[in-house]
Motif scaffolding. Structure first.
Motif, PDB file in Angstrom:
ATOM      1  N   ILE A   1       0.862  -1.185   0.000  1.00 47.65           N
ATOM      2  CA  ILE A   1       0.000   0.000   0.000  1.00 47.65           C
ATOM      3  C   ILE A   1       0.898   1.234   0.000  1.00 47.65           C
ATOM      4  O   ILE A   1       1.817   1.345   0.814  1.00 47.65           O
ATOM      5  CB  ILE A   1      -0.910   0.044   1.239  1.00 47.65           C
ATOM      6  CG1 ILE A   1      -1.728  -1.236   1.378  1.00 47.65           C
ATOM      7  CG2 ILE A   1      -1.813   1.278   1.205  1.00 47.65           C
ATOM      8  CD1 ILE A   1      -2.860  -1.384   0.401  1.00 47.65           C
ATOM      9  N   ASP A   2       0.645   2.156  -0.918  1.00 47.62           N
ATOM     10  CA  ASP A   2       1.360   3.433  -0.956  1.00 47.62           C
ATOM     11  C   ASP A   2       0.459   4.550  -0.462  1.00 47.62           C
ATOM     12  O   ASP A   2      -0.765   4.494  -0.624  1.00 47.62           O
ATOM     13  CB  ASP A   2       1.790   3.776  -2.381  1.00 47.62           C
ATOM     14  CG  ASP A   2       2.902   2.874  -2.886  1.00 47.62           C
ATOM     15  OD1 ASP A   2       3.597   2.286  -2.053  1.00 47.62           O
ATOM     16  OD2 ASP A   2       3.043   2.764  -4.114  1.00 47.62           O
ATOM     17  N   HIS A   3       1.076   5.587   0.130  1.00 47.47           N
ATOM     18  CA  HIS A   3       0.403   6.868   0.334  1.00 47.47           C
ATOM     19  C   HIS A   3       0.913   7.808  -0.751  1.00 47.47           C
ATOM     20  O   HIS A   3       2.131   7.945  -0.936  1.00 47.47           O
ATOM     21  CB  HIS A   3       0.726   7.456   1.707  1.00 47.47           C
ATOM     22  CG  HIS A   3       0.123   6.678   2.831  1.00 47.47           C
ATOM     23  ND1 HIS A   3       0.148   7.131   4.131  1.00 47.47           N
ATOM     24  CD2 HIS A   3      -0.535   5.488   2.863  1.00 47.47           C
ATOM     25  CE1 HIS A   3      -0.456   6.251   4.921  1.00 47.47           C
ATOM     26  NE2 HIS A   3      -0.859   5.247   4.168  1.00 47.47           N
ATOM     27  N   ARG A   4      -0.011   8.440  -1.458  1.00 47.10           N
ATOM     28  CA  ARG A   4       0.441   9.267  -2.575  1.00 47.10           C
ATOM     29  C   ARG A   4      -0.366  10.550  -2.655  1.00 47.10           C
ATOM     30  O   ARG A   4      -1.594  10.533  -2.491  1.00 47.10           O
ATOM     31  CB  ARG A   4       0.319   8.499  -3.889  1.00 47.10           C
ATOM     32  CG  ARG A   4       1.053   9.190  -5.032  1.00 47.10           C
ATOM     33  CD  ARG A   4       1.180   8.283  -6.234  1.00 47.10           C
ATOM     34  NE  ARG A   4      -0.110   8.065  -6.885  1.00 47.10           N
ATOM     35  CZ  ARG A   4      -0.458   6.925  -7.464  1.00 47.10           C
ATOM     36  NH1 ARG A   4       0.358   5.895  -7.462  1.00 47.10           N
ATOM     37  NH2 ARG A   4      -1.617   6.815  -8.052  1.00 47.10           N
ATOM     38  N   SER A   5       0.320  11.648  -2.914  1.00 46.22           N
ATOM     39  CA  SER A   5      -0.324  12.930  -3.173  1.00 46.22           C
ATOM     40  C   SER A   5      -0.511  13.088  -4.668  1.00 46.22           C
ATOM     41  O   SER A   5       0.473  13.087  -5.416  1.00 46.22           O
ATOM     42  CB  SER A   5       0.529  14.086  -2.633  1.00 46.22           C
ATOM     43  OG  SER A   5       0.641  14.021  -1.236  1.00 46.22           O
ATOM     44  N   GLU A   6      -1.753  13.193  -5.096  1.00 48.64           N
ATOM     45  CA  GLU A   6      -2.050  13.385  -6.513  1.00 48.64           C
ATOM     46  C   GLU A   6      -2.215  14.879  -6.785  1.00 48.64           C
ATOM     47  O   GLU A   6      -3.090  15.525  -6.213  1.00 48.64           O
ATOM     48  CB  GLU A   6      -3.335  12.650  -6.898  1.00 48.64           C
ATOM     49  CG  GLU A   6      -3.201  11.147  -6.996  1.00 48.64           C
ATOM     50  CD  GLU A   6      -2.492  10.723  -8.279  1.00 48.64           C
ATOM     51  OE1 GLU A   6      -2.294  11.581  -9.165  1.00 48.64           O
ATOM     52  OE2 GLU A   6      -2.140   9.539  -8.381  1.00 48.64           O
ATOM     53  N   PRO A   7      -1.393  15.438  -7.679  1.00 50.28           N
ATOM     54  CA  PRO A   7      -1.548  16.855  -8.018  1.00 50.28           C
ATOM     55  C   PRO A   7      -2.752  17.060  -8.929  1.00 50.28           C
ATOM     56  O   PRO A   7      -3.321  16.097  -9.449  1.00 50.28           O
ATOM     57  CB  PRO A   7      -0.248  17.174  -8.744  1.00 50.28           C
ATOM     58  CG  PRO A   7       0.136  15.878  -9.383  1.00 50.28           C
ATOM     59  CD  PRO A   7      -0.294  14.806  -8.415  1.00 50.28           C
ATOM     60  N   PRO A   8      -3.163  18.311  -9.174  1.00 53.52           N
ATOM     61  CA  PRO A   8      -4.221  18.550 -10.158  1.00 53.52           C
ATOM     62  C   PRO A   8      -3.801  18.004 -11.520  1.00 53.52           C
ATOM     63  O   PRO A   8      -2.609  18.000 -11.861  1.00 53.52           O
ATOM     64  CB  PRO A   8      -4.349  20.085 -10.188  1.00 53.52           C
ATOM     65  CG  PRO A   8      -3.732  20.548  -8.910  1.00 53.52           C
ATOM     66  CD  PRO A   8      -2.657  19.561  -8.561  1.00 53.52           C
ATOM     67  N   ALA A   9      -4.767  17.513 -12.282  1.00 49.08           N
ATOM     68  CA  ALA A   9      -4.430  16.892 -13.570  1.00 49.08           C
ATOM     69  C   ALA A   9      -5.441  17.289 -14.623  1.00 49.08           C
ATOM     70  O   ALA A   9      -6.655  17.243 -14.390  1.00 49.08           O
ATOM     71  CB  ALA A   9      -4.397  15.368 -13.438  1.00 49.08           C
ATOM     72  N   THR A  10      -4.932  17.717 -15.783  1.00 45.48           N
ATOM     73  CA  THR A  10      -5.790  18.004 -16.921  1.00 45.48           C
ATOM     74  C   THR A  10      -6.126  16.698 -17.636  1.00 45.48           C
ATOM     75  O   THR A  10      -5.228  15.915 -17.947  1.00 45.48           O
ATOM     76  CB  THR A  10      -5.090  18.945 -17.911  1.00 45.48           C
ATOM     77  OG1 THR A  10      -4.774  20.168 -17.241  1.00 45.48           O
ATOM     78  CG2 THR A  10      -5.978  19.233 -19.116  1.00 45.48           C
ATOM     79  N   VAL A  11      -7.416  16.479 -17.875  1.00 41.55           N
ATOM     80  CA  VAL A  11      -7.833  15.220 -18.493  1.00 41.55           C
ATOM     81  C   VAL A  11      -8.923  15.485 -19.518  1.00 41.55           C
ATOM     82  O   VAL A  11      -9.632  16.493 -19.461  1.00 41.55           O
ATOM     83  CB  VAL A  11      -8.377  14.221 -17.432  1.00 41.55           C
ATOM     84  CG1 VAL A  11      -7.306  13.880 -16.403  1.00 41.55           C
ATOM     85  CG2 VAL A  11      -9.629  14.770 -16.740  1.00 41.55           C
ATOM     86  N   ALA A  12      -9.036  14.568 -20.458  1.00 39.70           N
ATOM     87  CA  ALA A  12     -10.229  14.471 -21.299  1.00 39.70           C
ATOM     88  C   ALA A  12     -11.175  13.535 -20.576  1.00 39.70           C
ATOM     89  O   ALA A  12     -10.778  12.442 -20.145  1.00 39.70           O
ATOM     90  CB  ALA A  12      -9.871  13.920 -22.672  1.00 39.70           C
ATOM     91  N   ALA A  13     -12.430  13.950 -20.403  1.00 37.91           N
ATOM     92  CA  ALA A  13     -13.317  13.198 -19.520  1.00 37.91           C
ATOM     93  C   ALA A  13     -14.711  13.053 -20.110  1.00 37.91           C
ATOM     94  O   ALA A  13     -15.170  13.879 -20.905  1.00 37.91           O
ATOM     95  CB  ALA A  13     -13.399  13.881 -18.156  1.00 37.91           C
ATOM     96  N   ILE A  14     -15.370  11.995 -19.683  1.00 38.48           N
ATOM     97  CA  ILE A  14     -16.798  11.796 -19.918  1.00 38.48           C
ATOM     98  C   ILE A  14     -17.424  11.510 -18.561  1.00 38.48           C
ATOM     99  O   ILE A  14     -16.965  10.619 -17.837  1.00 38.48           O
ATOM    100  CB  ILE A  14     -17.080  10.636 -20.893  1.00 38.48           C
ATOM    101  CG1 ILE A  14     -16.587  10.993 -22.293  1.00 38.48           C
ATOM    102  CG2 ILE A  14     -18.563  10.297 -20.933  1.00 38.48           C
ATOM    103  CD1 ILE A  14     -16.761   9.878 -23.319  1.00 38.48           C
ATOM    104  N   GLU A  15     -18.462  12.279 -18.220  1.00 39.51           N
ATOM    105  CA  GLU A  15     -19.125  12.137 -16.926  1.00 39.51           C
ATOM    106  C   GLU A  15     -20.584  11.756 -17.136  1.00 39.51           C
ATOM    107  O   GLU A  15     -21.250  12.258 -18.043  1.00 39.51           O
ATOM    108  CB  GLU A  15     -19.049  13.442 -16.130  1.00 39.51           C
ATOM    109  CG  GLU A  15     -17.638  13.901 -15.830  1.00 39.51           C
ATOM    110  CD  GLU A  15     -17.605  15.237 -15.103  1.00 39.51           C
ATOM    111  OE1 GLU A  15     -17.439  15.241 -13.874  1.00 39.51           O
ATOM    112  OE2 GLU A  15     -17.760  16.276 -15.776  1.00 39.51           O
ATOM    113  N   ALA A  16     -21.084  10.873 -16.272  1.00 35.93           N
ATOM    114  CA  ALA A  16     -22.495  10.476 -16.366  1.00 35.93           C
ATOM    115  C   ALA A  16     -22.891   9.748 -15.095  1.00 35.93           C
ATOM    116  O   ALA A  16     -22.049   9.212 -14.365  1.00 35.93           O
ATOM    117  CB  ALA A  16     -22.739   9.573 -17.577  1.00 35.93           C
ATOM    118  N   ALA A  17     -24.215   9.747 -14.839  1.00 34.07           N
ATOM    119  CA  ALA A  17     -24.780   8.887 -13.801  1.00 34.07           C
ATOM    120  C   ALA A  17     -25.044   7.535 -14.449  1.00 34.07           C
ATOM    121  O   ALA A  17     -25.742   7.450 -15.464  1.00 34.07           O
ATOM    122  CB  ALA A  17     -26.069   9.483 -13.246  1.00 34.07           C
ATOM    123  N   VAL A  18     -24.481   6.475 -13.886  1.00 32.40           N
ATOM    124  CA  VAL A  18     -24.483   5.164 -14.524  1.00 32.40           C
ATOM    125  C   VAL A  18     -25.070   4.126 -13.574  1.00 32.40           C
ATOM    126  O   VAL A  18     -24.795   4.144 -12.368  1.00 32.40           O
ATOM    127  CB  VAL A  18     -23.047   4.743 -14.927  1.00 32.40           C
ATOM    128  CG1 VAL A  18     -23.047   3.383 -15.605  1.00 32.40           C
ATOM    129  CG2 VAL A  18     -22.433   5.799 -15.844  1.00 32.40           C
TER     130      VAL A  18
END
Length: 278
Positions: free
Chosen positions: A118-135
């Motif tokens: 198990i790692d502890h990791r800090s995720e920085p802000p990230a620019t992404v191409a995304a698709i969002e929906a209620a599924v």
């Protein structure tokens, strides 16, 4: 009517019950050669016996009645063969899923899994191409495949190289209610132009406890359980969506044994991103 069989004789000859023959007649799958207008008695010809036997074999393979009808009405042998091959491929896929579930159950009965890193990791802000929906959970597989395919196609069409493996942000409601918000994404340095369902999005920074699930998603719950236990035992969990990242997935190989899925569980900020083990 000479040369025909009563429904009882036809049932005996084909090992299909009278009740089943009545149903096949009702749905138009196997219509009697003759029906007495006065008594309603059904009669069948000897030539219908092979048809009934074919239907019985298809039913033994769990082929739905409407698909059997489509096969029987196929205009030529090639079309018929394609329809049968498609059904057999589905059966093989279901068999593989059953075998994977059996293997997973055996592993569970043999005892707890080996320690998972198990790692502890800090995720920085990230620019992404995304698709969002209620599924809906029941619709996850086709929705996910369609969304990830659309993301990849959009980036390729705009000449944008992915900046890493794709992933998903999964709201708690998806697990608790079998219906919730999903964000499927592919990281990229250059934000894409919005097209269809694809938009540019900035994933917020977050702190995660991270583990990697190896293999098929059939038993991914075991890896989820391991990281959840780790977080609970240390009382470091916070509210927030789980993140998955597909280090090796279906777009990289069809061999599910090679899949690697990173699971990120939200935690509060820790002093350092050191490596831990269960």
């Amino acid at each position: 009517m000479t040369g025909t069989l009563t429904i009882g004789t036809f049932a005996r000859a084909t090992h299909l019950s009278v009740k089943t023959l009545h149903h096949y007649h009702h749905v138009g799958l196997l219509v009697p050669a003759d029906i007495d207008s006065a008594t309603g008695y059904r009669r069948y010809t000897p030539e219908q016996i092979p048809v009934a036997q074919v239907i019985r074999r298809f039913r033994d393979l769990d082929m739905p009645l409407d698909e059997i009808g489509t096969v029987l009405r196929a205009p030529d042998a090639d079309t018929r063969a394609e329809l049968i091959a498609s059904h057999l491929a589905r059966l093989e896929h279901e068999l593989a899923q059953t075998q994977a579930a059996v293997a997973s159950l055996r592993e569970l009965l043999e005892g707890p899994p080996a320690s998972m890193p198990i790692d502890h990791r800090s995720e920085p802000p990230a620019t992404v191409a995304a698709i969002e929906a209620a599924v809906e959970l029941a619709d996850l597989a086709p929705w996910f495949d369609g969304a990830m395919g659309e993301l990849r196609a959009t980036l390729a069409a705009q000449g944008i190289e992915p900046a890493g493996p794709g992933g998903a942000v999964v709201a708690d409601a998806f697990f608790t209610d079998e219906h919730g918000e999903l964000t499927v994404y592919v990281p990229c340095v250059t934000p894409p132009r919005p097209v269809g369902r694809v938009t540019a999005k900035l994933l917020p920074p977050t702190e995660l406890a991270v583990t990697v699930h190896h293999g098929s998603h059939t038993d991914i719950d075991r890896s989820y359980g391991a990281v959840a236990s780790y977080v609970a035992e240390r009382a470091i969990g916070v509210d927030g969506p789980v993140r998955e990242r597909y280090l090796v997935g279906r777009y990289d190989t069809t061999d599910e044994r090679q899949w690697r899925t990173e699971i990120g569980w939200p935690i509060f900020r820790t002093a350092s991103a050191s490596r831990r083990s269960l």
